[in-house]
Design a protein around this motif. Structure first.
Motif, PDB file in Angstrom:
ATOM      1  N   ASP A 275      34.313 -57.308 -51.182  1.00  0.00           N
ATOM      2  CA  ASP A 275      34.577 -56.097 -51.965  1.00  0.00           C
ATOM      3  C   ASP A 275      36.079 -55.866 -52.047  1.00  0.00           C
ATOM      4  O   ASP A 275      36.782 -55.900 -51.023  1.00  0.00           O
ATOM      5  N   GLY A 304      32.870 -52.190 -54.560  1.00  0.00           N
ATOM      6  CA  GLY A 304      32.821 -53.059 -55.731  1.00  0.00           C
ATOM      7  C   GLY A 304      33.581 -54.359 -55.532  1.00  0.00           C
ATOM      8  O   GLY A 304      34.648 -54.377 -54.909  1.00  0.00           O
ATOM      9  N   ARG A 305      32.982 -55.459 -56.034  1.00  0.00           N
ATOM     10  CA  ARG A 305      33.638 -56.770 -56.012  1.00  0.00           C
ATOM     11  C   ARG A 305      34.406 -56.960 -57.302  1.00  0.00           C
ATOM     12  O   ARG A 305      34.348 -56.135 -58.219  1.00  0.00           O
ATOM     13  N   ALA A 308      32.985 -56.078 -60.850  1.00  0.00           N
ATOM     14  CA  ALA A 308      31.854 -55.154 -60.755  1.00  0.00           C
ATOM     15  C   ALA A 308      32.204 -53.824 -61.417  1.00  0.00           C
ATOM     16  O   ALA A 308      33.358 -53.400 -61.454  1.00  0.00           O
ATOM     17  N   SER A 309      31.187 -53.152 -61.926  1.00  0.00           N
ATOM     18  CA  SER A 309      31.355 -51.831 -62.520  1.00  0.00           C
ATOM     19  C   SER A 309      31.086 -50.772 -61.460  1.00  0.00           C
ATOM     20  O   SER A 309      30.018 -50.770 -60.823  1.00  0.00           O
ATOM     21  N   VAL A 324      35.903 -50.856 -64.104  1.00  0.00           N
ATOM     22  CA  VAL A 324      35.649 -52.247 -63.697  1.00  0.00           C
ATOM     23  C   VAL A 324      36.709 -52.656 -62.685  1.00  0.00           C
ATOM     24  O   VAL A 324      37.918 -52.429 -62.902  1.00  0.00           O
TER      25      VAL A 324
END
Length: 349
Positions: A275, A304-305, A308-309, A324
């Protein structure tokens, strides 16, 4: 009592018979042979180098010569074959007395045994083991049946078959007369060296393999994977999961999604990219449109990675935005798409 000595009686004159020419000739031939043998053996017996029995001997051919068994043997006699060597790779013994007797037949005496009762002889041989046999079969399967030699292994029948061959057969082993059944995956062939100067018939099962990433140490959930934590092994295709991973370059840097034990094959769900944004973390919100670039601070509402959103809250307006993840602690917000006016045609009365 002492016996008186008697005078010797005069004996009658001996009758002398003249020798024939044949007897004289045979006598001279025998005398000449004896002299020649004595002259031949004398240098051997009086040689400066002492004659000694060798210890354990390694035979490199079919026979054992005098020089193989006796140290200091004369050059002119060293290559005289005396005994037959054992079979390839086998070990045999020769009684010391038999070697001494054989040397005596060549005119050599005074051989020192060093207390040995027998001499051990081992026949040297080239050993073509399972790795070479498997490689030969794989080459034949690739050439004759179109199998990829890199993705096939051969499980040989029996316990480690070995082809024994003379040392001078130093070429590559080849598999000939190879048969293969795609349904049962049975393979059989003749492993040969040279022009079939040495051969061994073998059989086995061809197994398709694939490269998989295997952990070299145990990992806890959330722990990052380093390149040293992975090794690549070839495993039977039927024995590994279909989603097994095999590209260590893509796995390194990712984190374990659960506890993983050493020796386990990595599957697609076992690891994931780390993440870059954590829930509750302060992030930099980037707003970009053609000709306009804005940056503001916000708070991430979820992890989030990369790519990712995630939802973030604008610290100034307290408005929740969908963004994002574009980097560590950095998210991007795109402008909302503008709605195009929809024209509705009215029907003419």
């Amino acid at each position: 009592m002492t016996h008186a000595l008697r005078p010797l009686r005069r004996s009658a004159p001996l009758a002398v018979t003249p020798l024939s020419r044949g007897v004289i000739g045979r006598t001279l031939v025998a005398l000449a042979a004896f002299v020649a043998m004595a002259l031949f053996a004398l240098p051997l017996m009086a040689a400066g180098n002492p004659l000694r029995l060798r210890g354990d001997v390694t035979a490199r051919g079919d026979t054992l010569s005098l020089g193989d068994l006796v140290e200091g043997a004369p050059v002119e006699l060293a290559n005289r074959p005396l005994f037959r060597a054992p079979a390839l790779g086998a070990v045999g013994t020769i009684q010391a007395r038999r070697i001494v007797e054989a040397a005596a037949g060549l005119g050599l005496t005074g051989i020192e045994s060093g207390g040995r009762v027998q001499v051990t002889v081992q026949r040297a041989a080239r050993r073509v083991g399972p790795p070479e046999i498997e490689a030969a079969l794989k080459r034949a399967l690739e050439t004759g049946y179109g199998l990829d030699a890199k993705s096939v292994s051969v499980r040989l029948d029996g316990e480690a078959p070995v082809l024994l061959a003379p040392l001078d057969l130093d070429g590559q082993a080849a598999a000939v007369d190879v048969t293969y059944d795609p349904r049962s995956r049975r393979v059989a062939g003749l492993i040969v060296l040279g022009e079939r100067q040495a051969s061994l018939r073998v059989g086995g099962v061809a197994v398709e393999t694939r490269e998989v990433a295997v952990l070299t140490r145990s990992l806890n959930r959330g722990e990052a994977i380093a390149g040293a934590d992975l090794t690549i092994e070839r495993r039977p295709r039927d024995a590994v999961p279909s989603d097994a991973q095999g590209a260590p370059g893509l796995i390194a840097g990712q984190v374990a999604q659960r506890s993983l034990s050493a020796g386990s094959v990595l599957r697609s769900g076992d690891v994931a990219p780390p993440d870059l944004v954590a829930r509750g973390e302060s992030v930099n919100i980037v707003f970009e449109t053609p000709g306009v670039s804005l940056s503001m601070r916000g708070i991430a509402n979820e992890n989030g990675r990369l790519g990712a959103s995630v939802s973030v809250t604008n610290s100034a307006s307290k408005k929740v935005l969908q963004a994002v993840v574009v980097g560590p602690g950095r998210v991007s917000v795109s402008p909302a798409p503008q709605l195009q006016p929809v024209l509705q045609a009215s029907a003419a009365p």
